[in-house]
Write an enzyme that holds these catalytic residues in place. Structure first.
Site, PDB file in Angstrom:
ATOM      1  N   CYS A 120     -13.858  -1.194-122.250  1.00 29.60           N
ATOM      2  CA  CYS A 120     -15.085  -1.998-122.295  1.00 29.60           C
ATOM      3  C   CYS A 120     -15.118  -2.957-121.106  1.00 29.60           C
ATOM      4  CB  CYS A 120     -15.163  -2.750-123.619  1.00 29.60           C
ATOM      5  SG  CYS A 120     -16.677  -3.707-123.834  1.00 29.60           S
ATOM      6  N   CYS A 205     -16.932 -13.153-122.825  1.00 27.82           N
ATOM      7  CA  CYS A 205     -17.972 -12.519-123.629  1.00 27.82           C
ATOM      8  C   CYS A 205     -17.938 -13.063-125.053  1.00 27.82           C
ATOM      9  CB  CYS A 205     -17.745 -11.012-123.667  1.00 27.82           C
ATOM     10  SG  CYS A 205     -17.929 -10.223-122.070  1.00 27.82           S
ATOM     11  N   CYS A 233      -8.506  -9.231-118.068  1.00 30.90           N
ATOM     12  CA  CYS A 233      -9.582  -8.264-118.236  1.00 30.90           C
ATOM     13  C   CYS A 233      -9.611  -7.233-117.118  1.00 30.90           C
ATOM     14  CB  CYS A 233     -10.912  -8.989-118.276  1.00 30.90           C
ATOM     15  SG  CYS A 233     -11.159 -10.037-116.857  1.00 30.90           S
TER      16      CYS A 233
HETATM   17  S1  SF4 Z   1     -14.456  -9.344-122.717  1.00 29.63           S
HETATM   18 FE1  SF4 Z   1     -16.522  -8.455-122.560  1.00 29.63          FE
HETATM   19  S2  SF4 Z   1     -16.225  -6.654-121.368  1.00 29.63           S
HETATM   20 FE2  SF4 Z   1     -14.183  -7.216-122.156  1.00 29.63          FE
HETATM   21  S3  SF4 Z   1     -13.932  -6.152-124.136  1.00 29.63           S
HETATM   22 FE3  SF4 Z   1     -14.870  -8.123-124.589  1.00 29.63          FE
HETATM   23  S4  SF4 Z   1     -17.083  -7.658-124.623  1.00 29.63           S
HETATM   24 FE4  SF4 Z   1     -16.094  -5.995-123.530  1.00 29.63          FE
END
Ligand code: SF4
Length: 241
Positions: A120, A205, A233
């Site tokens: 993601c 997020c 991330c």
């Molecule tokens: S931080 Fe944002 S991009 Fe990463 S898994 Fe969570 S929702 Fe998805």
């Protein structure tokens, strides 16, 4: 009590650290053009954008709108676009990639496994980041050593990836404390994300960020269901041989 009232306490060396941050940004603009700031609109990043604007540097800013940001973050983005002297560019994920991923894995896939969470992040952050950085000789981030164990060695200017990527990374606040960041925000009345007033030191997020408690690590509110080593991330992860 606001984040400013809670945290705005400059360290003894604040003026030296401020001079160091300004010098790093001036160097990025003068010697590494084109260079750009990657902003998540967190407290560190609003300080850096304010420094860029106050020094009138040719350092545009970009923001990754993952499609999963809090309303408070999107509102701050809108205000920043209006107020900033330096241009703000917003990068978004490829719509088809998001649609296919959500259809295949579900909208809560990030909680199912580290691999799906990273997939993601790849679609919503890493790929748009690659587009944002294409052709840039340097990027500027708000990484600070104090933020987590995995960031304890962050240098002011990181050229370790330059041979591979063609890009240096500037971390002008590498030596700043959380108190230094809030001291700057208070002194210069910098606009900031109101989620910081609700004990969110690190804002990403919406599904992957929570408030923390006093005494918890700065990054404890990010991907809290994973172990510490997995908690990046992909934006700041170095290639290993
Ligand atoms: S931080 Fe944002 S991009 Fe990463 S898994 Fe969570 S929702 Fe998805």
């Amino acid at each position: 009590m606001s984040a400013i009232e809670l945290h705005a306490r400059a360290s003894k060396e604040f003026e030296a650290k401020l001079a160091e941050a300004r010098a790093a940004l001036q160097r990025a603009a003068a010697e590494f053009s084109p260079a750009t700031q990657a902003s998540s609109l967190g407290a560190e990043d609003v300080v850096i954008t304010h420094l860029i604007n106050s020094l009138a540097l040719d350092l545009p800013v970009f923001v990754l709108n993952t499609g999963m940001l809090h309303k408070e973050t999107l509102d701050l983005l809108e205000r920043t676009e209006v107020a900033s002297r330096t241009p703000i560019t917003v990068y978004e994920p490829v719509v088809e990639s998001v649609v296919h991923f959500v259809r295949r894995e579900g909208k809560d896939a990030m909680y199912k496994s580290v691999d799906l969470r990273k997939a993601c992040c790849h679609i919503r952050k890493v790929e748009p980041l690659e587009r944002a950085l294409a052709g840039q000789r340097a990027w500027i981030t708000g990484l600070r050593r104090e933020q987590s164990g995995t960031r304890a060695e962050v240098p002011l200017v990181d050229t370790s990836e330059e041979a591979r990527t063609g890009r240096a990374k500037f971390n002008p606040l590498a030596n700043w404390t959380w108190g230094d960041v809030w001291h700057y925000i208070r002194v210069h009345s910098v606009d900031y994300n109101p989620l910081h007033d609700e004990f969110y030191p690190s804002i990403g997020c919406q599904p992957c960020t929570r408030a923390i408690s006093l005494g918890e690590d700065f990054r404890a509110g990010r991907w809290w269901w994973e172990n510490e080593a997995a908690k990046e991330c992909g934006l700041h992860v170095k290639e290993t041989a």
